[in-house]
Write a protein that holds these residues in place. Structure first.
Motif, PDB file in Angstrom:
ATOM      1  N   GLY A 169     -13.610   0.598  -9.271  1.00 51.96           N
ATOM      2  CA  GLY A 169     -14.465   0.428  -8.105  1.00 51.96           C
ATOM      3  C   GLY A 169     -13.874  -0.447  -7.022  1.00 51.96           C
ATOM      4  N   VAL A 170     -12.579  -0.740  -7.105  1.00 52.27           N
ATOM      5  CA  VAL A 170     -11.920  -1.531  -6.075  1.00 52.27           C
ATOM      6  C   VAL A 170     -12.068  -0.819  -4.725  1.00 52.27           C
ATOM      7  CG1 VAL A 170      -9.636  -0.478  -6.333  1.00 52.27           C
ATOM      8  CG2 VAL A 170      -9.822  -2.841  -5.555  1.00 52.27           C
ATOM      9  N   ASP A 171     -12.162  -1.591  -3.655  1.00 52.18           N
ATOM     10  CA  ASP A 171     -12.384  -1.045  -2.316  1.00 52.18           C
ATOM     11  C   ASP A 171     -11.173  -0.217  -1.875  1.00 52.18           C
ATOM     12  OD1 ASP A 171     -13.004  -0.514   0.314  1.00 52.18           O
ATOM     13  OD2 ASP A 171     -12.990  -2.615   0.968  1.00 52.18           O
ATOM     14  N   VAL A 172     -11.347   1.096  -1.754  1.00 52.20           N
ATOM     15  CA  VAL A 172     -10.224   1.956  -1.395  1.00 52.20           C
ATOM     16  C   VAL A 172      -9.868   1.849   0.086  1.00 52.20           C
ATOM     17  CG1 VAL A 172     -10.611   3.608  -3.263  1.00 52.20           C
ATOM     18  CG2 VAL A 172     -11.710   3.969  -1.042  1.00 52.20           C
ATOM     19  N   ASP A 173     -10.770   1.305   0.893  1.00 56.69           N
ATOM     20  CA  ASP A 173     -10.511   1.199   2.327  1.00 56.69           C
ATOM     21  C   ASP A 173     -10.205  -0.231   2.777  1.00 56.69           C
ATOM     22  OD1 ASP A 173     -10.726   3.900   3.011  1.00 56.69           O
ATOM     23  OD2 ASP A 173     -12.915   3.790   3.138  1.00 56.69           O
ATOM     24  N   HIS A 174      -9.896  -1.093   1.832  1.00 62.47           N
ATOM     25  CA  HIS A 174      -9.552  -2.465   2.209  1.00 62.47           C
ATOM     26  C   HIS A 174      -8.328  -2.440   3.123  1.00 62.47           C
ATOM     27  CE1 HIS A 174      -9.091  -6.846   1.683  1.00 62.47           C
ATOM     28  NE2 HIS A 174      -7.796  -6.587   1.710  1.00 62.47           N
ATOM     29  N   VAL A 175      -8.374  -3.239   4.194  1.00 65.06           N
ATOM     30  CA  VAL A 175      -7.271  -3.320   5.156  1.00 65.06           C
ATOM     31  C   VAL A 175      -6.560  -4.655   4.975  1.00 65.06           C
ATOM     32  CG1 VAL A 175      -6.630  -3.300   7.595  1.00 65.06           C
ATOM     33  CG2 VAL A 175      -8.531  -1.865   6.784  1.00 65.06           C
ATOM     34  N   ASN A 176      -5.241  -4.613   4.781  1.00 61.81           N
ATOM     35  CA  ASN A 176      -4.481  -5.850   4.586  1.00 61.81           C
ATOM     36  C   ASN A 176      -4.079  -6.475   5.923  1.00 61.81           C
ATOM     37  OD1 ASN A 176      -2.210  -4.434   5.487  1.00 61.81           O
ATOM     38  ND2 ASN A 176      -1.313  -4.246   3.455  1.00 61.81           N
ATOM     39  N   ARG A 177      -3.316  -7.545   5.864  1.00 62.95           N
ATOM     40  CA  ARG A 177      -2.956  -8.263   7.090  1.00 62.95           C
ATOM     41  C   ARG A 177      -2.004  -7.472   7.986  1.00 62.95           C
ATOM     42  NH1 ARG A 177      -2.198 -12.925   3.481  1.00 62.95           N
ATOM     43  NH2 ARG A 177      -4.159 -14.096   3.427  1.00 62.95           N
ATOM     44  N   LEU A 178      -1.379  -6.455   7.435  1.00 61.26           N
ATOM     45  CA  LEU A 178      -0.513  -5.597   8.233  1.00 61.26           C
ATOM     46  C   LEU A 178      -1.312  -4.532   8.979  1.00 61.26           C
ATOM     47  CD1 LEU A 178       2.339  -5.045   5.606  1.00 61.26           C
ATOM     48  CD2 LEU A 178       2.293  -6.691   7.479  1.00 61.26           C
ATOM     49  N   GLY A 179      -2.608  -4.463   8.643  1.00 62.13           N
ATOM     50  CA  GLY A 179      -3.459  -3.454   9.251  1.00 62.13           C
ATOM     51  C   GLY A 179      -3.435  -2.123   8.526  1.00 62.13           C
ATOM     52  N   TRP A 180      -3.006  -2.151   7.255  1.00 54.12           N
ATOM     53  CA  TRP A 180      -2.852  -0.927   6.482  1.00 54.12           C
ATOM     54  C   TRP A 180      -3.805  -0.874   5.288  1.00 54.12           C
ATOM     55  CZ3 TRP A 180       3.209  -1.258   6.083  1.00 54.12           C
ATOM     56  CH2 TRP A 180       3.764  -0.943   7.328  1.00 54.12           C
ATOM     57  N   THR A 181      -4.322   0.317   5.036  1.00 56.95           N
ATOM     58  CA  THR A 181      -5.084   0.609   3.825  1.00 56.95           C
ATOM     59  C   THR A 181      -4.126   1.134   2.755  1.00 56.95           C
ATOM     60  OG1 THR A 181      -5.444   2.886   4.519  1.00 56.95           O
ATOM     61  CG2 THR A 181      -7.123   1.266   5.184  1.00 56.95           C
ATOM     62  N   ALA A 182      -4.658   1.372   1.563  1.00 58.88           N
ATOM     63  CA  ALA A 182      -3.841   1.983   0.506  1.00 58.88           C
ATOM     64  C   ALA A 182      -3.348   3.361   0.937  1.00 58.88           C
ATOM     65  CB  ALA A 182      -4.640   2.078  -0.788  1.00 58.88           C
ATOM     66  N   LEU A 183      -4.193   4.123   1.628  1.00 59.67           N
ATOM     67  CA  LEU A 183      -3.800   5.453   2.085  1.00 59.67           C
ATOM     68  C   LEU A 183      -2.669   5.367   3.105  1.00 59.67           C
ATOM     69  CD1 LEU A 183      -4.232   8.486   2.077  1.00 59.67           C
ATOM     70  CD2 LEU A 183      -6.073   8.180   3.762  1.00 59.67           C
ATOM     71  N   LEU A 184      -2.785   4.457   4.052  1.00 57.77           N
ATOM     72  CA  LEU A 184      -1.724   4.295   5.033  1.00 57.77           C
ATOM     73  C   LEU A 184      -0.409   3.881   4.374  1.00 57.77           C
ATOM     74  CD1 LEU A 184      -3.672   2.598   7.956  1.00 57.77           C
ATOM     75  CD2 LEU A 184      -2.254   4.654   8.179  1.00 57.77           C
ATOM     76  N   GLU A 185      -0.474   2.954   3.421  1.00 56.52           N
ATOM     77  CA  GLU A 185       0.764   2.519   2.759  1.00 56.52           C
ATOM     78  C   GLU A 185       1.384   3.633   1.927  1.00 56.52           C
ATOM     79  OE1 GLU A 185       1.664  -1.109   1.071  1.00 56.52           O
ATOM     80  OE2 GLU A 185       0.832  -2.302   2.710  1.00 56.52           O
TER      81      GLU A 185
ATOM     82  N   ALA B 201       0.172  12.836  -5.132  1.00 58.34           N
ATOM     83  CA  ALA B 201      -0.903  12.669  -6.117  1.00 58.34           C
ATOM     84  C   ALA B 201      -1.775  11.473  -5.757  1.00 58.34           C
ATOM     85  CB  ALA B 201      -0.312  12.507  -7.509  1.00 58.34           C
ATOM     86  N   ILE B 202      -1.148  10.399  -5.298  1.00 54.36           N
ATOM     87  CA  ILE B 202      -1.904   9.198  -4.935  1.00 54.36           C
ATOM     88  C   ILE B 202      -2.776   9.448  -3.720  1.00 54.36           C
ATOM     89  CG2 ILE B 202      -1.609   6.882  -3.936  1.00 54.36           C
ATOM     90  CD1 ILE B 202       0.706   6.536  -6.001  1.00 54.36           C
ATOM     91  N   VAL B 203      -2.245  10.137  -2.721  1.00 49.11           N
ATOM     92  CA  VAL B 203      -3.047  10.475  -1.540  1.00 49.11           C
ATOM     93  C   VAL B 203      -4.267  11.287  -1.954  1.00 49.11           C
ATOM     94  CG1 VAL B 203      -3.080  11.888   0.560  1.00 49.11           C
ATOM     95  CG2 VAL B 203      -1.194  10.293   0.148  1.00 49.11           C
ATOM     96  N   ARG B 204      -4.053  12.238  -2.849  1.00 47.13           N
ATOM     97  CA  ARG B 204      -5.181  13.053  -3.301  1.00 47.13           C
ATOM     98  C   ARG B 204      -6.215  12.208  -4.049  1.00 47.13           C
ATOM     99  NH1 ARG B 204      -5.625  18.349  -3.350  1.00 47.13           N
ATOM    100  NH2 ARG B 204      -3.385  18.724  -3.129  1.00 47.13           N
ATOM    101  N   LEU B 205      -5.751  11.312  -4.923  1.00 42.72           N
ATOM    102  CA  LEU B 205      -6.666  10.437  -5.657  1.00 42.72           C
ATOM    103  C   LEU B 205      -7.484   9.565  -4.707  1.00 42.72           C
ATOM    104  CD1 LEU B 205      -4.398   9.210  -8.602  1.00 42.72           C
ATOM    105  CD2 LEU B 205      -6.502  10.555  -8.823  1.00 42.72           C
ATOM    106  N   LEU B 206      -6.821   9.008  -3.717  1.00 41.82           N
ATOM    107  CA  LEU B 206      -7.514   8.140  -2.765  1.00 41.82           C
ATOM    108  C   LEU B 206      -8.564   8.914  -1.969  1.00 41.82           C
ATOM    109  CD1 LEU B 206      -4.443   6.074  -1.508  1.00 41.82           C
ATOM    110  CD2 LEU B 206      -6.376   5.187  -2.835  1.00 41.82           C
ATOM    111  N   LEU B 207      -8.212  10.121  -1.534  1.00 38.92           N
ATOM    112  CA  LEU B 207      -9.161  10.929  -0.782  1.00 38.92           C
ATOM    113  C   LEU B 207     -10.340  11.344  -1.647  1.00 38.92           C
ATOM    114  CD1 LEU B 207      -6.656  13.164   1.206  1.00 38.92           C
ATOM    115  CD2 LEU B 207      -8.026  11.266   2.104  1.00 38.92           C
ATOM    116  N   GLU B 208     -10.057  11.710  -2.888  1.00 39.62           N
ATOM    117  CA  GLU B 208     -11.137  12.076  -3.812  1.00 39.62           C
ATOM    118  C   GLU B 208     -12.070  10.905  -4.076  1.00 39.62           C
ATOM    119  OE1 GLU B 208      -9.075  13.579  -7.190  1.00 39.62           O
ATOM    120  OE2 GLU B 208      -8.729  15.572  -6.305  1.00 39.62           O
ATOM    121  N   ALA B 209     -11.520   9.677  -3.970  1.00 38.71           N
ATOM    122  CA  ALA B 209     -12.325   8.467  -4.173  1.00 38.71           C
ATOM    123  C   ALA B 209     -13.062   8.048  -2.903  1.00 38.71           C
ATOM    124  CB  ALA B 209     -11.433   7.327  -4.652  1.00 38.71           C
ATOM    125  N   GLY B 210     -12.898   8.825  -1.838  1.00 37.45           N
ATOM    126  CA  GLY B 210     -13.636   8.538  -0.613  1.00 37.45           C
ATOM    127  C   GLY B 210     -12.881   7.759   0.431  1.00 37.45           C
TER     128      GLY B 210
END
Length: 216
Positions: A143-159, A172-181
Motif C-alpha cells: 500500500g505504499v504511495d505509488v504517486d509519491h514525488v521525491n525531491r527531484l520531482g519524480w514519481t516511481a513511474l517517472l523514474e 513490467a514495472i510500468v505496467r505494475l505501477l499503472l495497474e496499481a493506479g
C-alpha cells in the motif's frame, strides 16, 4: 579472527588495539558471520551501535545482503527503520537494492512505509528505477504511495521511464505501477510526462503500455 570480522579487526590485532564488541558486531554483521553476531549479542553488544558511516549492524548486514544475519538481528530487536548518515535504513536499502528476503523481514517488523531516503523518495522509487520487478510488486502490495514525488520531482513511474533502460523489466514495472493506479499525468518539473519521456528516449514498449492505459 581476521577472517571472522574483517580487515579492521586484523589491523586492530596488529597494533594491539582491541576493538569493542559493539564495533565488532557491525563488522561481523556486514561479513555475514551470524554465529559471531549471536555471540556478541549474548555478550552484551549494543544492537544499535553505529559505525563511522552511521550504520547499525542490521543496515551493515543489509548492505552485504546477509539474510540469515539480518534475521538474527531483527529477531533480537534491531530497528528496521534506523537511518545512517545518508538517510538509508534497512527497510529503505533492502527495497532500493532488491534484497527481497530482507525487505520481507523488515515489513514484518514495523517498516515505516512513509519513510524516505536522502532524495525524499520512498523505497518504491529506486526499486522502480533499478528494475527490481518483484520488489516493486511487493511494495505495491503493502500500500505504499505509488504517486509519491521525491525531491527531484519524480514519481516511481517517472523514474522507471527516465532512469530505466526501456527493457522488459522496466516495462513490467510500468505496467505494475499503472495497474496499481499510478497517475501517468504527473509530469516532472519541466512539465514532461512519462509518455513524453518514453517517446523522447525511444522506449516503444513502454510507450505502448502507457498508451494502453489511455495516455495522450
Amino acid at each position: 579472527m581476521a577472517t571472522m570480522v574483517g580487515v579492521a579487526s586484523a589491523a586492530a590485532m596488529a597494533t594491539g588495539f582491541a576493538l569493542s564488541k559493539d564495533t565488532l558486531l557491525v563488522e561481523a554483521a556486514e561479513s555475514g558471520h551470524t554465529r559471531t553476531v549471536e555471540r556478541l549479542l549474548r555478550d552484551g553488544a549494543d544492537i544499535e551501535q553505529r559505525d563511522w558511516r552511521g550504520r547499525t549492524a542490521l543496515l551493515a548486514a543489509t548492505h552485504g545482503g546477509r539474510v540469515e544475519t539480518a534475521r538474527v538481528l531483527i529477531g533480537a530487536g534491531a530497528d528496521v527503520n534506523a537511518k545512517d548518515a545518508i538517510d538509508d535504513s534497512p527497510y529503505l536499502y533492502a527495497g532500493a537494492r532488491g534484497h527481497l528476503e530482507i525487505l520481507e523481514l523488515t515489513l514484518a517488523h514495523g517498516a515505516d512505509l512513509r519513510s524516505t531516503n536522502r532524495y525524499g523518495g520512498t523505497a518504491l522509487i529506486p526499486a522502480a528505477e533499478r528494475g527490481h520487478v518483484e520488489t516493486v510488486r511487493r511494495l505495491i502490495d503493502t500500500g505504499v504511495d505509488v504517486d509519491h514525488v521525491n525531491r527531484l520531482g519524480w514519481t516511481a513511474l517517472l523514474e522507471a521511464v527516465i532512469l530505466g533502460d526501456g527493457g522488459e523489466r522496466h516495462q513490467a514495472i510500468v505496467r505494475l505501477l499503472l495497474e496499481a493506479g499510478a497517475d501517468q499525468a504527473i509530469a516532472d518539473r519541466e512539465g514532461v510526462t512519462p509518455m513524453e519521456h518514453a517517446r523522447r528516449l525511444g522506449y516503444t514498449g513502454i510507450e505502448a503500455i502507457l498508451a494502453e492505459e489511455g495516455a495522450r
